[in-house]
Scaffold this active site. Structure first.
Site, PDB file in Angstrom:
ATOM      1  N   GLU A 171      59.098 -90.328  39.811  1.00  0.00           N
ATOM      2  CA  GLU A 171      57.902 -90.815  40.494  1.00  0.00           C
ATOM      3  C   GLU A 171      57.253 -91.965  39.739  1.00  0.00           C
ATOM      4  O   GLU A 171      56.798 -92.943  40.343  1.00  0.00           O
ATOM      5  CB  GLU A 171      56.896 -89.672  40.684  1.00  0.00           C
ATOM      6  CG  GLU A 171      57.373 -88.542  41.575  1.00  0.00           C
ATOM      7  CD  GLU A 171      57.450 -88.933  43.041  1.00  0.00           C
ATOM      8  OE1 GLU A 171      57.961 -88.124  43.834  1.00  0.00           O
ATOM      9  OE2 GLU A 171      57.019 -90.044  43.405  1.00  0.00           O
TER      10      GLU A 171
ATOM     11  N   ASP B 184      69.174 -88.175  48.449  1.00  0.00           N
ATOM     12  CA  ASP B 184      69.019 -89.377  49.271  1.00  0.00           C
ATOM     13  C   ASP B 184      69.100 -90.726  48.556  1.00  0.00           C
ATOM     14  O   ASP B 184      70.022 -91.512  48.765  1.00  0.00           O
ATOM     15  CB  ASP B 184      67.708 -89.295  50.044  1.00  0.00           C
ATOM     16  CG  ASP B 184      66.515 -88.916  49.182  1.00  0.00           C
ATOM     17  OD1 ASP B 184      66.646 -88.886  47.954  1.00  0.00           O
ATOM     18  OD2 ASP B 184      65.428 -88.658  49.742  1.00  0.00           O
TER      19      ASP B 184
ATOM     20  N   GLU C 171      58.984 -82.371  59.205  1.00  0.00           N
ATOM     21  CA  GLU C 171      59.599 -82.519  57.889  1.00  0.00           C
ATOM     22  C   GLU C 171      61.101 -82.293  57.938  1.00  0.00           C
ATOM     23  O   GLU C 171      61.859 -82.932  57.204  1.00  0.00           O
ATOM     24  CB  GLU C 171      58.941 -81.539  56.908  1.00  0.00           C
ATOM     25  CG  GLU C 171      59.479 -81.604  55.491  1.00  0.00           C
ATOM     26  CD  GLU C 171      59.139 -82.888  54.763  1.00  0.00           C
ATOM     27  OE1 GLU C 171      59.604 -83.053  53.626  1.00  0.00           O
ATOM     28  OE2 GLU C 171      58.409 -83.735  55.325  1.00  0.00           O
TER      29      GLU C 171
ATOM     30  N   GLU D  82      60.227 -92.846  56.378  1.00  0.00           N
ATOM     31  CA  GLU D  82      61.670 -93.079  56.486  1.00  0.00           C
ATOM     32  C   GLU D  82      62.140 -93.523  57.869  1.00  0.00           C
ATOM     33  O   GLU D  82      63.019 -94.380  58.000  1.00  0.00           O
ATOM     34  CB  GLU D  82      62.441 -91.818  56.065  1.00  0.00           C
ATOM     35  CG  GLU D  82      62.362 -91.511  54.598  1.00  0.00           C
ATOM     36  CD  GLU D  82      61.043 -90.899  54.193  1.00  0.00           C
ATOM     37  OE1 GLU D  82      60.668 -91.016  53.008  1.00  0.00           O
ATOM     38  OE2 GLU D  82      60.357 -90.310  55.066  1.00  0.00           O
TER      39      GLU D  82
END
Length: 634
Positions: A258, A391, A500, A525
């Site tokens: 992050e 991902d 989600e 996304e």
């Protein structure tokens, strides 16, 4: 031993002198021993220890524990858990050539990579003194020149007219997105300034525990969005906060992933867009603080790092103390640019070592499982996902190739090889004709697709043109099919926002069947894939789908003091989650703005977006070198 008698010296006198010399030598050797021993207890003795300790000595492993709630909070990310390329030896050499510092000789590199202390040796940043000394011997290529970088761009970053579209309706929609950004920013500034995120219902700030004591995540994430939208007063406020209030001397426990994608990515992007030195200074200071996470027997970084002490450990919820594919795989873009700005090869060395290891180990059916031990370098579980945990690893493979000006052949090879395995094992067609990405658990398919996996439409799209000639149209068609499926997950809800996760079993078609999957936290996304597919095809449906999302956000997520996620997308009786995520400012609104802009605003020929939508420039090595040659010949 027989001593020859010297003239004028008695035997007893000579013995006395020899005895004195012996005592003196004994004292001297003891003093030297004490001095060298003391070096190991000095506060900054790590570099000195490296001189004397064996290269194969490993550091103790610190294992941390976190709660399952921490895991869930950590995974509430767009493009959750990153993607960095794995690379083999050949490519290692090629990407080392991208950096301006001489690389470590091959024999030495091979020797150093396997052991823990060797990793520490490569990981420690140069001291400021060492960096200053080495810079005295540098050539023109050793110092980053912002002007040279700008001359190597094919187009102005903001385009001919800041990307303003000719079509009045499209421009009106773009202005609406800009108004949404200003509204979100103004409320953050009013109620949560300096905190990480805004809680719009309670009108206060949220700090959280992902950033290790760092503050202002929404500010750093917004810098480039404000700049490209022309919100200059707001951008200047953000820049001033970075100058005066961004304190990197925190002593908290941070997510390496992050901090890298948001803070490092945000500061890099702000510097490349504006040339403001404060952003460069801050990002290089922060980059040094992340390096100790790589001090493991394999060089695979652990997921959590104390930014003050440098201690690192794995997430408590991660299987058997493993590192996460999408986390250690989502460092490559940013770390290569840290080398660009610092001329310190260590950042590129770190991410190239990750590639090297991934190329060596066996991949089940060509797939990359989500959990890897940073101690043994072996897979811990055979769970494969293109959504959370996996991902952005794949995303960073194709983007590393594009960012290298298509010179990073190893990233290209790894990406298309992984894509072949994904198509063979994970890509499925539902009974209703929808194409989706299932998850793979030790050979058993779970027919679920997460919102996070919806980035893959855009990813496959931007990689289509560089695949084998006979598969290029196939890849573009696959990208369109996946993007269509993700759009369907939006249209089948009452709010026209996506859940989600959604399933394709027991009669379900792109719908969430579990209550725990029905929420929407302002994720980007799906909109991200709309933006890429618009730029690649100019099919007007993608702009229409984006406008549908704008209307839904306005109707169901906009509250009096900002934007909030919602707990159930299938009911129009809304319950908000009271969180304006920083990635809403960085990604969701930026991608919408770009969708309604001309293609020359952050042209894809010049820029790649990190997984937090921070644009990073393509590195045109030949162009930079030609400028140096021209300068030298004048």
């Amino acid at each position: 031993m027989v001593f020859r008698k010297l003239p004028g010296v008695s035997a007893s006198g000579m013995g006395l002198r020899l005895s004195q010399k012996f005592v003196f030598l004994l004292f001297l050797s003891g003093l030297v021993t004490l001095c060298f021993g003391a070096l190991f207890f000095l506060p900054d003795s790590v570099r000195l220890k490296r001189i004397f300790l064996s290269k194969t000595e490993t550091q103790p492993v610190t294992v941390g524990a976190g709660s399952e709630n921490d895991a869930r909070e950590h995974l509430k990310r767009p493009k959750d858990q990153g993607m960095t390329p794995a690379k083999g030896e050949t490519s290692s050499i090629k990407l080392k050539n991208l950096s301006r510092k001489p690389s470590v000789p091959r024999e030495e590199t091979e020797d150093r990579l396997p052991g823990g202390k060797a990793q520490e040796d490569l990981s420690l940043p140069k001291s400021r003194t060492e960096a200053a000394t080495s810079s005295e011997h540098s050539t023109d290529m050793d110092t980053f020149s912002y002007n040279k970088f700008r001359r190597c761009l094919l187009k102005a970053p903001l385009g001919k007219d800041s990307g303003t579209p000719n079509d009045p309706m499209t421009n009106e929609r773009r202005e609406k997105v800009k108004e949404m950004m200003k509204f979100a920013w103004d409320n953050y500034k009013r109620y949560a300034w300096g905190k990480n995120e805004l809680r719009p219902l309670t009108r206060n700030g949220h700090i959280g525990n992902m950033f290790g004591g760092l503050r202002g995540a929404s500010i750093i994430d917004s810098l480039d969005t404000l700049y490209i939208m022309g919100l200059m007063e707001e951008y200047n406020d953000a820049k001033e906060w970075v100058k005066t209030s961004l304190d990197l001397n925190s002593n908290g426990e941070a997510s390496l992933f992050e901090v890298n994608i948001r803070y490092v990515g945000g500061l890099l992007s702000a510097y490349y867009l504006t040339g403001e030195e404060i952003f460069k200074t801050k990002v290089l200071e922060l980059g040094e603080k992340l390096l100790p996470a790589f001090n493991t027997p394999t060089g695979i970084p652990r997921g959590v790092i104390n930014l003050g002490s440098g201690t690192s450990w794995s997430w408590g919820w991660a299987s058997a103390g493993s590192s996460i594919l999408a986390e250690f795989g989502t460092l490559h873009l940013e770390f290569v640019h840290l080398t660009e700005l610092s001329a310190n090869q260590i950042y590129t060395e770190k991410v190239m070592n990750i590639r090297k290891l991934l190329n060596k180990i066996e991949k089940p059916h060509g797939l990359y499982p989500n959990f890897l031990s940073p101690v043994s370098g072996n897979w811990v579980q055979h769970h494969v996902s293109i959504g959370g945990l996996g991902d952005s690893f794949y995303e960073y493979l194709i983007k590393s190739y594009l960012m290298s000006d298509k010179a990073d052949e190893d990233a290209k090879r790894m990406y298309y090889s992984a894509l072949d395995a994904i198509e063979a094992n994970l890509v499925q067609k539902s009974a209703g004709g929808l194409t989706y990405m299932a998850e793979w658990r030790g050979g058993i398919l779970d027919h679920k697709m997460g919102h996070l996996a919806c980035f893959s439409g855009g990813m496959i799209g931007i990689g289509a043109d560089d695949g084998p000639q006979e598969k290029r149209q196939h890849y573009l068609d696959l990208a369109a099919e996946i993007t269509h499926t993700c759009h369907e997950s939006y249209t089948r809800s009452g709010t026209k926002l996506g859940p989600e996760a959604f399933r394709f079993d027991s009669g379900a078609e792109a719908t969430a069947t579990r209550l725990s999957d029905r929420y929407y936290i302002l994720r980007p996304e799906v909109i991200e894939s709309y933006m890429y597919m618009w730029r690649l095809t100019h099919d007007p449906k993608y702009r229409e789908w984006g406008w549908e999302a704008v209307q839904a956000l306005e109707q169901y997520c906009r509250v009096e003091s900002g934007f909030s996620g919602i707990r159930d997308v299938y009911t129009t009786t809304i319950t908000h989650d009271n969180m304006q995520q920083s990635f809403f400012l960085s990604e969701t609104l930026k991608y919408l703005y770009l969708l309604f802009s001309e293609d020359d605003l952050l042209s894809l020929e010049d820029w790649v977006f990190n997984t937090e939508a921070h644009p990073l420039p393509v590195i045109r090595r030949s162009c930079q070198q030609s400028h140096v040659t021209q300068t030298g010949s004048q």
